[in-house]
Design an enzyme around this catalytic site. Structure first.
Site, short mmCIF file in Angstrom:
data_model
loop_
_atom_site.label_atom_id
_atom_site.label_comp_id
_atom_site.label_asym_id
_atom_site.label_seq_id
_atom_site.Cartn_x
_atom_site.Cartn_y
_atom_site.Cartn_z
N ASN A 82 0.86 -1.18 0.00
CA ASN A 82 0.00 0.00 0.00
C ASN A 82 0.90 1.23 0.00
O ASN A 82 1.88 1.28 0.73
CB ASN A 82 -0.88 0.02 1.24
CG ASN A 82 -1.78 -1.20 1.32
OD1 ASN A 82 -2.37 -1.60 0.33
ND2 ASN A 82 -1.89 -1.78 2.49
N VAL A 127 1.85 2.62 7.69
CA VAL A 127 3.17 2.77 8.31
C VAL A 127 4.09 3.43 7.28
O VAL A 127 4.21 2.94 6.16
CB VAL A 127 3.74 1.40 8.75
CG1 VAL A 127 5.13 1.57 9.36
CG2 VAL A 127 2.80 0.72 9.74
N HIS A 132 6.85 -1.54 2.93
CA HIS A 132 6.69 -2.93 3.33
C HIS A 132 5.81 -3.65 2.33
O HIS A 132 4.90 -3.07 1.75
CB HIS A 132 6.13 -3.06 4.75
CG HIS A 132 4.83 -2.36 4.99
ND1 HIS A 132 4.73 -0.98 5.08
CD2 HIS A 132 3.57 -2.84 5.16
CE1 HIS A 132 3.47 -0.64 5.32
NE2 HIS A 132 2.74 -1.75 5.35
N HIS A 167 3.45 -7.08 1.85
CA HIS A 167 2.74 -8.17 2.50
C HIS A 167 2.81 -9.38 1.59
O HIS A 167 2.54 -9.26 0.39
CB HIS A 167 1.26 -7.81 2.68
CG HIS A 167 1.00 -6.61 3.53
ND1 HIS A 167 0.60 -6.70 4.85
CD2 HIS A 167 1.06 -5.28 3.25
CE1 HIS A 167 0.43 -5.48 5.34
NE2 HIS A 167 0.70 -4.60 4.38
#
Length: 125
Positions: free
Chosen positions: A97, A106, A110, A112
Site C-alpha cells: 500500500n 506505516v 513494506h 505483505h
C-alpha cells in the site's frame, strides 16, 4: 490511519523500531538489506511482512533512492519468503500500500506476502 507517503521518513515508525530491536518480531528471514517477519494481525494463514532495512517510505521512494543491491535483495527476499512459508505451492499475493489513497498506514516501505487460503478478489468495495 493512512499516511502521506511523500513526507520525510519518520524514524519512530513501528518498522524502524523493529529494525532497531526496540520492538520484538517473529523473524522469518533476515539478509543484509531486508527483514521478513510475521504480521501480528494476520489477514491470511500466511501473512509475512518484508521490509527493507533502509529508510524508505514507499515503493516509489525505494526504487528512486535504493542501491541496485538493496533492490535485488528485497525482491529476492520476497520470493524466498514465498518459498519458505509454502505460499508458492498453491498461490499467493504480494501487496504494498502506498500513500493515503493506497491505504498505507506505516511510513516505511513494506510488502505483505499473503497465502495459505483463497484470497478473494484483488480489490473489494
Amino acid at each position: 490511519m493512512p499516511i502521506d507517503a511523500k513526507q520525510p521518513y519518520d524514524d519512530q515508525n513501528i518498522f524502524a523500531r523493529i529494525l532497531r530491536g526496540e520492538i520484538p518480531s517473529k523473524t522469518v528471514m533476515e539478509t543484509d538489506h531486508s527483514l521478513a517477519f510475521h504480521d501480528i494481525n494476520p489477514l491470511a494463514p500466511i501473512h509475512v511482512l518484508v521490509i527493507p532495512k533502509g529508510d524508505y517510505v514507499s515503493w516509489d521512494d525505494f526504487t528512486a533512492k535504493a542501491s541496485d543491491a538493496e533492490i535485488a535483495d528485497f525482491v529476492r527476499t520476497i520470493g524466498e519468503v514465498a518459498r519458505m512459508t509454502g505460499a508458492d505451492t498453491q498461490g499467493y499475493r504480494v501487496l504494498s500500500n502506498s500513500g493515503k489513497r493506497g491505504g498505507q498506514e506505516v511510513p516505511h516501505l513494506h510488502m505483505h506476502v499473503f497465502g495459505g487460503a483463497p484470497l478473494g478478489p484483488m480489490l473489494s468495495r
